[in-house]
Write a protein that holds these residues in place. Structure first.
Motif, PDB file in Angstrom:
ATOM      1  N   ALA A   1       1.088   9.372  -8.124  1.00 35.53           N
ATOM      2  CA  ALA A   1       0.405   8.142  -7.713  1.00 35.53           C
ATOM      3  C   ALA A   1      -0.234   7.443  -8.904  1.00 35.53           C
ATOM      4  CB  ALA A   1      -0.646   8.451  -6.655  1.00 35.53           C
TER       5      ALA A   1
ATOM      6  N   CYS B   1       1.013  15.107  -5.934  1.00 33.74           N
ATOM      7  CA  CYS B   1       1.001  13.727  -5.455  1.00 33.74           C
ATOM      8  C   CYS B   1       0.119  12.827  -6.316  1.00 33.74           C
ATOM      9  CB  CYS B   1       0.460  13.674  -4.014  1.00 33.74           C
ATOM     10  SG  CYS B   1       1.707  13.918  -2.751  1.00 33.74           S
TER      11      CYS B   1
ATOM     12  N   GLY C   1      -2.680   8.195  -3.022  1.00 33.71           N
ATOM     13  CA  GLY C   1      -2.249   6.853  -2.660  1.00 33.71           C
ATOM     14  C   GLY C   1      -2.428   5.887  -3.796  1.00 33.71           C
TER      15      GLY C   1
ATOM     16  N   SER D   1      -1.360   1.347  -4.825  1.00 28.81           N
ATOM     17  CA  SER D   1      -0.868   0.052  -4.372  1.00 28.81           C
ATOM     18  C   SER D   1      -0.038  -0.580  -5.475  1.00 28.81           C
ATOM     19  CB  SER D   1      -2.017  -0.870  -3.974  1.00 28.81           C
ATOM     20  OG  SER D   1      -2.840  -1.156  -5.094  1.00 28.81           O
TER      21      SER D   1
ATOM     22  N   ARG E   1       0.851  -1.194   0.000  1.00 29.09           N
ATOM     23  CA  ARG E   1       0.000   0.000   0.000  1.00 29.09           C
ATOM     24  C   ARG E   1       0.892   1.251   0.000  1.00 29.09           C
ATOM     25  NH1 ARG E   1      -5.221  -0.842   0.521  1.00 29.09           N
ATOM     26  NH2 ARG E   1      -5.964  -2.868   1.256  1.00 29.09           N
ATOM     27  N   VAL E   2       0.523   2.217  -0.808  1.00 31.73           N
ATOM     28  CA  VAL E   2       1.335   3.420  -0.984  1.00 31.73           C
ATOM     29  C   VAL E   2       0.532   4.652  -0.567  1.00 31.73           C
ATOM     30  CG1 VAL E   2       2.714   4.783  -2.598  1.00 31.73           C
ATOM     31  CG2 VAL E   2       2.452   2.308  -2.959  1.00 31.73           C
ATOM     32  N   SER E   3       1.122   5.470   0.301  1.00 34.43           N
ATOM     33  CA  SER E   3       0.536   6.760   0.662  1.00 34.43           C
ATOM     34  C   SER E   3       1.555   7.846   0.367  1.00 34.43           C
ATOM     35  CB  SER E   3       0.163   6.806   2.147  1.00 34.43           C
ATOM     36  OG  SER E   3      -0.827   5.858   2.468  1.00 34.43           O
ATOM     37  N   THR E   4       1.113   8.935  -0.201  1.00 36.94           N
ATOM     38  CA  THR E   4       2.005  10.058  -0.483  1.00 36.94           C
ATOM     39  C   THR E   4       1.398  11.353   0.031  1.00 36.94           C
ATOM     40  OG1 THR E   4       1.041  10.483  -2.677  1.00 36.94           O
ATOM     41  CG2 THR E   4       2.884   8.940  -2.570  1.00 36.94           C
TER      42      THR E   4
END
Length: 362
Positions: free
Chosen positions: A319, A315, A333, A335, A304-307
């Motif tokens: 993403a 961002c 965000g 994934s 999981r990716v959060s920015t």
């Protein structure tokens, strides 16, 4: 001027919502005919999801409906202070109950998500099969077409809670706004803007806040409940992430945080205790982008990716291009289906691609 009329005055055009005549008529029609309402939100609910969910459930009850809020999975402990959250039905372990609720509903609200799969496997299946009218209230980009019958999506708004409040103003449903509803909406607006530190420069945001404060809510207590309450495990995890796991990529004015399931299990943490970790590196002078890569607890092959970013850095664009996701300019965000090492390589590739933008002055 009485308090009630003052509140009504605040519900003017400044904090209304532009709706086409057709959309307004459709909304009024489904609201008038509905008797059993189920409101849903996205998986891993945040403050905006829980705030908008509890507020719309309360509104429906004020309109004489039978209403219940359903969440896909557990949410952070600090959000249990949101009024009405104790009555929410969590899907985990309650498949039969949730199935019955959705199948019996004659109106479904989809709060704070723009595609059906974001509601989690069970709710996505039930919502897709339901013949009830579906209303999406959201503020994310690119809402899925054909998913809901009525879509009220405003990506320029700071939160779904702002969308809800301004819709209530437009439909004349906010004159009797309760303090509990106002608190739920305020929490959603506050948490989706980092306590109004980003995505909140429009005057309309604070006109909405004024309207909410007129109901008598205590914003200082609300802030304390949300931001100054955490578990011991979260605090220890926070220290570990900052001291051990934070990597500064100075040439890109960025930071990368990583967390594997093995590391996560070292701490006595609860679901949601990683919320907000991605914001921490932005306190460092010169850092304008933070990327948090976390191994999914249910699917270890997913990262999981959060920015989060400061200033004008997009961002959401990063993403979408690198992390199969999207979101807002300063908060997005996605994934990846890969190992953690591969995810870090992708993050570094993204930083190299966007380095010129990251080197721009704030």
């Amino acid at each position: 001027m009485t308090e009630a009329s003052e509140n009504q005055r605040a519900c003017g055009q400044e904090t209304g919502l532009a709706l086409s005549p057709e959309a307004r008529a459709a909304l009024e029609r489904v609201l008038a005919s509905a008797t059993r309402v189920v409101a849903t939100c996205h998986v891993n609910p945040d403050g905006d999801a829980i705030g908008s969910l509890t507020a719309v459930v309360s509104l429906m009850k004020r309109l004489g409906k039978t209403a219940v809020g359903v969440v896909p999975n557990a949410y952070p402990d600090n959000l249990k202070s949101v009024p009405g959250s104790d009555a929410l039905v969590v899907c985990t372990g309650r498949r039969e109950q949730v199935t019955r609720l959705v199948e019996e509903a004659d109106l479904l609200f989809c709060m704070d998500y723009n595609s059906c799969d974001r509601a989690g496997e069970l709710l996505a299946e039930l919502i897709s099969a339901s013949k009830a009218p579906k209303v999406m209230l959201d503020h994310h980009l690119q809402p899925e077409t054909g998913f809901c019958d009525i879509v009220v999506s405003e990506p320029s708004f700071c939160s779904t809670c702002e969308v809800l409040l301004r819709l209530m103003n437009t439909l004349g449903l906010s004159a009797s706004l309760t303090a509990e509803e106002a608190e739920s909406i305020y929490i959603g607006m506050m948490t989706d803007t980092g306590a109004f530190s980003y995505a909140s420069s429009r005057p309309e945001v604070f006109q909405c806040v004024i309207q909410l404060l007129r109901t008598g809510i205590d914003k200082d207590r609300i802030y304390s409940n949300i931001y100054q309450t955490c578990t011991e495990g979260k605090l220890r995890l926070m220290g570990y992430m900052l001291y051990v796991k934070m990597e500064l990529v100075r040439e890109s004015h960025a930071a990368i945080l990583t967390l594997t399931n093995e590391e996560y299990r070292r701490f006595p943490v609860k679901n949601g205790d990683t919320e907000g970790l991605v914001n921490l590196p932005l306190q460092i002078s010169g850092v304008r982008l933070s990327i948090f890569l976390r191994q999914d607890t249910e699917n270890p092959s997913k990262i999981r990716v959060s920015t989060r970013s400061l200033g004008d850095f997009p961002c959401n664009q990063m993403a979408e291009e690198f992390f199969r996701g999207g979101g807002h300019k300063n908060a997005a965000g996605g994934s990846l289906l890969c190992t953690m090492d591969e995810a870090v390589l992708t993050a570094r590739k993204a930083l190299r691609k966007y380095q010129s933008l990251l080197n721009n002055p704030l």
